[in-house]
Design an enzyme around this catalytic site. Structure first.
Site, PDB file in Angstrom:
ATOM      1  N   LYS A 195     -26.601  -9.681 -24.173  1.00  0.00           N
ATOM      2  CA  LYS A 195     -26.846 -11.074 -23.788  1.00  0.00           C
ATOM      3  C   LYS A 195     -25.843 -11.736 -24.341  1.00  0.00           C
ATOM      4  CE  LYS A 195     -30.211 -13.610 -25.793  1.00  0.00           C
ATOM      5  NZ  LYS A 195     -31.265 -13.960 -26.173  1.00  0.00           N
ATOM      6  N   GLN A 207     -39.398 -24.077 -25.713  1.00  0.00           N
ATOM      7  CA  GLN A 207     -39.905 -23.028 -26.594  1.00  0.00           C
ATOM      8  C   GLN A 207     -41.356 -23.143 -27.221  1.00  0.00           C
ATOM      9  OE1 GLN A 207     -40.767 -19.220 -28.232  1.00  0.00           O
ATOM     10  NE2 GLN A 207     -38.827 -19.899 -26.831  1.00  0.00           N
ATOM     11  N   ASP A 252     -43.956 -34.225 -32.455  1.00  0.00           N
ATOM     12  CA  ASP A 252     -42.695 -34.320 -31.933  1.00  0.00           C
ATOM     13  C   ASP A 252     -42.329 -35.863 -31.785  1.00  0.00           C
ATOM     14  OD1 ASP A 252     -40.576 -32.491 -29.982  1.00  0.00           O
ATOM     15  OD2 ASP A 252     -40.274 -34.724 -29.763  1.00  0.00           O
ATOM     16  N   GLY A 264     -36.919 -21.985 -35.406  1.00  0.00           N
ATOM     17  CA  GLY A 264     -36.031 -22.827 -34.759  1.00  0.00           C
ATOM     18  C   GLY A 264     -34.456 -22.804 -35.493  1.00  0.00           C
ATOM     19  N   ALA A 265     -34.613 -22.425 -36.822  1.00  0.00           N
ATOM     20  CA  ALA A 265     -33.271 -22.038 -37.425  1.00  0.00           C
ATOM     21  C   ALA A 265     -32.689 -20.975 -37.039  1.00  0.00           C
ATOM     22  CB  ALA A 265     -33.547 -22.050 -38.959  1.00  0.00           C
ATOM     23  N   ASP A 266     -31.617 -21.144 -36.163  1.00  0.00           N
ATOM     24  CA  ASP A 266     -30.805 -20.163 -35.417  1.00  0.00           C
ATOM     25  C   ASP A 266     -29.423 -20.005 -35.647  1.00  0.00           C
ATOM     26  OD1 ASP A 266     -30.190 -22.211 -33.976  1.00  0.00           O
ATOM     27  OD2 ASP A 266     -31.068 -21.351 -32.134  1.00  0.00           O
ATOM     28  N   LYS A 288     -29.146 -24.657 -40.908  1.00  0.00           N
ATOM     29  CA  LYS A 288     -30.340 -24.947 -40.323  1.00  0.00           C
ATOM     30  C   LYS A 288     -31.657 -24.703 -41.281  1.00  0.00           C
ATOM     31  CE  LYS A 288     -29.298 -25.242 -35.300  1.00  0.00           C
ATOM     32  NZ  LYS A 288     -29.860 -24.865 -33.912  1.00  0.00           N
ATOM     33  N   SER A 347     -37.642 -15.946 -38.072  1.00  0.00           N
ATOM     34  CA  SER A 347     -37.339 -15.226 -36.793  1.00  0.00           C
ATOM     35  C   SER A 347     -35.848 -15.730 -36.389  1.00  0.00           C
ATOM     36  CB  SER A 347     -38.226 -15.382 -35.619  1.00  0.00           C
ATOM     37  OG  SER A 347     -37.600 -14.978 -34.282  1.00  0.00           O
TER      38      SER A 347
END
Length: 329
Positions: free
Chosen positions: A71, A143, A164, A223-225, A229, A296
């Site tokens: 990917k 997401q 949000d 969220g932390a990718d 972050k 994740s």
């Protein structure tokens, strides 16, 4: 030779959560057992554009699995406002390991959404209380929808609290799910006190504190990718049963990357990999567990597993467009 082209809509139609969730679970197990190859995710930082590219190859050789793919994906936070494009986009090439022939080229954005939601569902299944009926969502972007679609497949969720700062996103989210669940807007602490919490934001400064979280909340930190972050206060990771998807990735670019790099959080605080729990090497939730966290980062094996299912379903349903990529004349 014929290659199958699958659009975003066709991926969404064929990557059903009912099949993607067990496929992603199998991928974690295969990686843990050593029957999958997954080189480290590589990054190309694009500071000029406030974004990056990532390449994610993997191969699975386990039982029914004989699947390979790569990917090519990006994260550009300014895309929605400046270019009317998604923050995350991707292209998946799914290949035949025996010949290396590309079997399918498919939209990787929809695939990423599905497999990310599925990963949270797998973690929730092993780490959340069995009778979880409340789900908190922090961050109402695209997401968040996959999180709800996946987690509700494995827990009897009845109530959802979403937080949000964007009122339009909140309204869209509530409108989408209100016919199936009791959906309410709330503050972060309202969402975080739920039985299950998924955080899906791009923030670099923690927005969820330890005081916000319920005594037995399971948190999917999604969220932390990227390096720098962090969504959860460091104290949460120190207090919780902390489960990760991959040590190299989480310590570099996952939820724990900031406190890990500073030494505030060490390997001693990491309970284990999700794969270890899936294959039975470590226990999942115990009766006396309090908070749990799944960090994740997203693994290439998840993409290959999801692409495998999507390709199989598409062939069975007749979806997609066939085209000749290689000339054999």
């Amino acid at each position: 030779m014929s290659v199958l082209l699958l659009s975003s809509e066709e991926v969404d139609e064929n990557a059903t959560m009912e099949r993607v969730i067990p496929a992603v679970e199998d991928a974690f197990a295969a990686y843990e057992r050593g029957t999958a190859q997954m080189p480290a995710k590589s990054y190309i930082d694009l500071d000029r554009y406030n974004g990056d590219f990532r390449s994610m190859p993997a191969y699975m050789d386990a039982g029914e699995w004989d699947a390979a793919g790569i990917k090519w994906v990006n994260v550009h936070p300014d895309n929605p406002d400046q270019h009317d494009l998604p923050t995350v986009m991707g292209t998946m090439i799914y290949s035949d390991p025996e010949t290396a022939l590309p079997l399918a080229i498919m939209d990787g954005t929809a695939l990423t959404m599905k497999r990310t939601g599925a990963a949270a569902a797998v973690a929730t299944d092993y780490l959340a209380v069995e009778d979880a009926t409340t789900l908190g969502i922090v961050g109402a972007g695209i997401q968040s929808y996959a999180q709800v679609d996946a987690i509700t497949k494995i827990r009897p969720i009845q109530e959802i609290v979403v937080s949000d700062p964007d009122n339009e996103r909140i309204a869209d989210f509530i409108d989408h799910f209100s016919d199936r669940y009791d959906v309410q807007e709330g503050m972060i602490q309202d969402a975080a006190s739920s039985d299950v919490l998924s955080t899906v934001t791009p923030v670099r400064d923690p927005i969820v504190s330890l005081d916000d979280v319920g005594d037995h909340t399971h948190i999917n930190a999604m969220g932390a990718d990227a390096e720098g972050k962090q969504e959860l206060a460091t104290e949460i990771g120190l207090e919780a049963k902390l489960v990760i998807d991959d040590h190299a990735q989480t310590t570099h670019s996952g939820e724990i990357n900031v406190p890990y790099s500073s030494g505030e959080l060490t390997d001693d605080e990491i309970y284990g990999d999700l794969g270890e729990i899936i294959v039975g090497e470590k226990e999942g939730r115990r009766a006396d567990d309090g908070i749990s966290v799944f960090d994740s980062t997203g693994l290439a094996i998840q993409d290959v597993a999801a692409a495998h299912v999507t390709y199989q379903n598409a062939r069975q349903s007749g979806s997609g467009t066939e085209f000749d990529l290689l000339s054999t004349s």
